[in-house]
Design an enzyme around this catalytic site. Structure first.
Site, PDB file in Angstrom:
ATOM      1  N   ALA A 110       0.838  -1.207   0.000  1.00  0.00           N
ATOM      2  CA  ALA A 110       0.000   0.000   0.000  1.00  0.00           C
ATOM      3  C   ALA A 110       0.870   1.252   0.000  1.00  0.00           C
ATOM      4  O   ALA A 110       2.030   1.212   0.380  1.00  0.00           O
ATOM      5  CB  ALA A 110      -0.886  -0.015   1.237  1.00  0.00           C
ATOM      6  N   GLY A 170       0.431  -5.247   0.836  1.00  0.00           N
ATOM      7  CA  GLY A 170      -0.640  -5.292  -0.156  1.00  0.00           C
ATOM      8  C   GLY A 170      -0.181  -5.903  -1.468  1.00  0.00           C
ATOM      9  O   GLY A 170      -0.992  -6.494  -2.196  1.00  0.00           O
ATOM     10  N   GLU A 216      -0.574  -9.482  -0.945  1.00  0.00           N
ATOM     11  CA  GLU A 216      -2.014  -9.795  -0.899  1.00  0.00           C
ATOM     12  C   GLU A 216      -2.612  -9.824  -2.306  1.00  0.00           C
ATOM     13  O   GLU A 216      -3.453 -10.660  -2.617  1.00  0.00           O
ATOM     14  CB  GLU A 216      -2.743  -8.783  -0.009  1.00  0.00           C
ATOM     15  CG  GLU A 216      -2.372  -8.956   1.456  1.00  0.00           C
ATOM     16  CD  GLU A 216      -3.061  -7.964   2.366  1.00  0.00           C
ATOM     17  OE1 GLU A 216      -2.806  -6.757   2.201  1.00  0.00           O
ATOM     18  OE2 GLU A 216      -3.851  -8.386   3.223  1.00  0.00           O
ATOM     19  N   GLU A 223       2.866  -5.538   7.931  1.00  0.00           N
ATOM     20  CA  GLU A 223       1.935  -4.542   8.499  1.00  0.00           C
ATOM     21  C   GLU A 223       2.062  -4.413  10.011  1.00  0.00           C
ATOM     22  O   GLU A 223       1.858  -3.339  10.567  1.00  0.00           O
ATOM     23  CB  GLU A 223       0.492  -4.906   8.127  1.00  0.00           C
ATOM     24  CG  GLU A 223       0.133  -4.658   6.668  1.00  0.00           C
ATOM     25  CD  GLU A 223       0.594  -5.748   5.708  1.00  0.00           C
ATOM     26  OE1 GLU A 223       1.325  -6.675   6.137  1.00  0.00           O
ATOM     27  OE2 GLU A 223       0.228  -5.675   4.520  1.00  0.00           O
TER      28      GLU A 223
END
Ligand code: NAD
Length: 749
Positions: free
Chosen positions: A63, A104, A107, A127
């Site tokens: 992210a 992310g 992911e 994270e």
């Protein structure tokens, strides 16, 4: 379509390339572009499958942290929506994973139908390090591929795992090795890599630099990885392989509940004040025994709670503060850097030795100078001894130690410094000695060489005047032990040249240090604030608290160690010498301290077995000592003070508010460029708890209005000492305007 993305069709396979340097972070524009590219591939009858691949540093670093807490993070498509679109794609999507694949980014890869790995890729869900958990399905999908235990370890620790270690797990359906690929068991062997078109198909030039030390695409080059992925995609199409969705797999773990309970207990015992690690366990637990969608829902609830937690806000602040500190407001990124091929270190004592280790650890040759052979031998022996721990732990081999030590050229002769590009002085803290050293250096060093001082508190501008080149003089204030502590205060003199500053910041990065720029003042940022904090702590024992009460209250607040224990560790004689010097400079001003009585009695702290506490031989455990109580009482009597009860709340407020108040002055005077720089100094040099984000961030969270009022209340009671407690003008102003330190951008109009 966005410029952050490449789209190309190679023999029926759409190659979608993330091109958002430095680490292909998944900001809104890239997410929207990926969604559009996926639609385009699905709508194009000439496309049979999609390969997602990164450029530059790798697949994706995750992210875009700058979007956190802003509407952009949720703007359509958010990461979870994009991931759903990938998973639901009617045509197979294959992730080609090289370089960095984190957060992310991982992911997103987990939502693809197949994954092709490359050697040298770095896989992580980090994270938790920002006080969060993977909030886009990572806690549900990773356990389905790696099993409960391995996935939980990765998620709770946030650790990076080399792709080679995950080879052979269901995470990878194929793995690039040199020029070809090896398909995981149960898969289909690849055809020749030439099934796709040549490697250049994806295009996209590598970014100028990569952040966070991310490696480039690694052993298997970008081209190898693309060829492997294209070959694999071709097999998927030709063999009509199914659209495999990770969500349809079950988590593989017998006795999952017993294991999860064990994990909860273990994590609870070590997580301290941080809520994220336990929330990670709860999210992963939801991957077992419930439906995938219920697990996702639970993950989201836990993620949202963490996102609003003060601990995560603090950790995200620290992450951004480190990036901001590297930028100097009036020194542009393209400022030239002077080459640093060899560095001289003057003085092989405590600091000179540690500085030498920091340099040779970064591969920089050092000429180490002392005045006496004996001091030089002692310094070198200390350096060797300090590497002993790493040798015993096996983190350093004899061979690499020998290579590092070979980078040191010991000398007693200043002439040996003729060719160094930088000289760092670490001799006694005495202006006369510094004078003599800088004058000599000025006579010996080549033009353009940088002259640095490690002084803790002496005036750098005065030191610069001992040379004919003040523009080349800078402060490099390392912290002890210099080879361990991450903090480096880079002290900018009135005449320090911009390229010298820029070079110092680069050197800090090379040595793995967190560099913070400080202007010239007594004690620079850190020690100047520390003096106020220490004085507040002393004030509290005068008021009636014991050293152990003060230490315990501040340790409960989160400080790594209370101020009296720190004093014993660092040596009380240092402050004593400083106070004696100041008493001589300012006769009539009382800067005395109970520590003076301790020092007069030969109690210098741990090194003499007694200071504010006493210590058993060979132990660092502080034992309260009635002798100290006697000294304190004696001192109070001398000052005419009557002791009263002092609460832990009062201890924390006074010490931390005194620290913040001095920070406000430092900020207002422009000694620090920004409040987050002050936070970094305290976090990395003085044991301030990261979950509070540093003293200035903590002040912003507490509310400047409350802090200003509390300081005013103390000042009102204090009479002669009111000036110490009077809130700094900047603090009063920001409090009145309802603003924060973070929002303050300098005193100039
Ligand atoms: P130290 O006493 O351990 O070492 C000083 C060394 O300098 C000695 O080995 C001495 O022989 C050598 N020396 C003295 N005069 C010299 C000269 N003219 N030429 C060459 N060598 C000379 O002291 P230290 O703790 O390493 O401190 C050094 C400097 O670093 C001081 O300015 C100090 O304020 C600063 N500093 C110390 C700390 C700390 O915690 N010790 C932290 C930050 C900065």
């Amino acid at each position: 379509m966005t410029t952050l993305l490449g789209f190309e069709i190679v023999a029926g396979i759409a190659v979608v390339r993330l091109e958002n340097p430095p680490v292909n972070s998944l900001g809104h524009e890239l997410r929207a572009g990926l969604s559009e590219a996926l639609d385009r591939a699905n709508a194009d009858s000439g496309v049979e499958a999609v390969v997602l691949i990164g450029s530059g540093a790798g697949f994706s670093g995750g992210a875009d942290i700058r979007e956190f807490g802003t509407p952009k993070a949720l703007a359509h498509p958010d990461l979870r929506t994009l991931i759903r679109e990938v998973e639901n794609s009617a045509k197979p999507v294959i992730a080609a994973i090289g370089g960095v694949c984190m957060g992310g980014g991982l992911e997103l890869a987990l939502a693809c139908h197949y994954r092709v790995g490359a050697p040298g890729a770095r896989i992580a869900l980090p994270e938790v390090k920002l006080g969060l958990l993977p909030g886009a399905g990572g806690t549900q999908r990773l356990p389905r591929l790696l099993g409960l235990e391995a996935a939980l370890n990765m998620i709770v620790s946030g650790a990076t795992v080399a792709s080679e270690k995950l080879r052979g797990t269901p995470l990878f359906d194929a793995f690039g090795a040199g020029g070809g690929a090896q398909v995981a068991s149960g898969g289909v062997p690849p055809r020749a890599a030439s099934a796709g078109r040549p490697a250049s198909a994806g295009g996209g030039s590598p970014p100028a630099g990569s952040e966070g030390g991310a490696t480039p695409l690694g052993a298997g080059s970008d081209g190898d990885l693309l060829a492997t992925a294209l070959a694999f995609a071709r097999r998927v199409v030709d063999e009509k392989m199914p659209l495999k969705r990770v969500r349809d797999r079950a988590v593989d773990m017998p006795n999952a509940e017993a294991y999860l309970q064990f994990a909860r207990n273990t994590v609870k015992a070590v997580a301290g004040p941080y809520p994220a690690p336990l929330a990670c366990v709860e999210a992963v637990a939801a991957a077992v025994g419930t439906s995938f969608d219920a697990g996702l829902k639970r993950e989201r609830e836990l993620f949202t709670t963490l996102m609003f937690s003060p601990e995560s806000a603090a950790l995200r602040h620290v992450f951004q503060a480190e990036r901001a500190a590297a930028r100097i407001l009036d020194v542009p990124d393209d400022t030239p850097v002077r080459p640093l091929r060899t560095v001289g270190v003057i003085g092989a004592g405590t600091m000179g030795g540690g500085i030498t280790m920091s340099l040779i650890n970064a591969g920089i040759p050092v000429v180490l100078l002392e005045t006496q052979q004996e001091a030089l031998d002692r310094g070198l022996a200390n350096i060797r001894r300090n590497y002993g721990g790493a040798l015993r732990k096996g983190t350093l081999t004899e061979q690499s130690l020998a290579e590092r030590l070979a980078l040191i050229t010991p000398t007693l002769d200043y002439a040996a410094l003729r060719d160094v590009d930088l000289a760092i002085e670490a001799v006694f803290e005495n202006m006369d000695v510094k004078h003599q050293v800088f004058e000599t250096l000025d006579g010996v060093l080549k033009p353009g060489a940088i002259l640095a001082s490690n002084t803790s508190a002496l005036n750098l501008d005065e030191i610069a005047q001992f040379t004919r080149r003040p523009q080349d003089v800078i402060g490099l204030h390392f912290f002890s032990p210099a080879n361990v502590m991450r903090l480096l205060e880079v002290v900018r003199g009135a005449r320090t040249a911009k390229d010298v500053l820029h070079t110092a910041m680069r050197l800090a990065k090379t040595m793995g240090k967190v560099a913070v720029v400080s202007g010239v003042c007594d004690g620079f940022i850190g020690n100047r604030m520390l003096a106020r904090y220490g004085a507040a702590a002393h004030d509290l024992i005068m008021a009636g608290a014991t050293p152990q009460q003060v230490d315990a209250a501040l340790q409960d607040f989160g400080m790594a160690m209370g101020p009296f224990r720190v004093g014993d560790l660092a040596g009380l004689d240092i402050g004593w010498a400083l106070r004696k010097r100041r008493a001589a400079e300012f006769p009539g001003r009382d800067s005395s301290n109970v520590a003076d009585l301790l020092c007069e009695a030969g109690r210098f702290g741990q090194k003499t077995g007694a200071g504010w506490y006493r210590y058993e031989p060979g132990s660092r455990h502080p034992i309260p000592d009635p002798v100290v109580t006697d000294f304190i009482e004696q001192y109070r009597r001398r000052q005419g003070l009557n002791p009263r009860a002092v609460s832990a709340t009062e201890i924390v407020e006074r010490c931390i508010h005194a620290l913040i108040n001095e920070g406000a002055r430092i900020l207002e005077e422009g000694i620090a460029q920004r409040s987050s720089d002050i936070d970094l100094v305290y976090l990395n040099g003085y044991g301030f708890p990261a979950f509070r984000g540093g003293p200035m961030f903590h002040a912003d969270q507490t509310g400047l209005h409350d802090i200003a009022r509390s300081l005013q209340a103390i000042a009102a009671q204090k009479g002669s000492d009111a000036a110490f407690w009077t809130p700094a003008p900047l603090l009063v102003r920001l409090a009145r305007e309802g603003r924060t330190f973070s929002a303050f951008k300098g005193s100039s109009p």
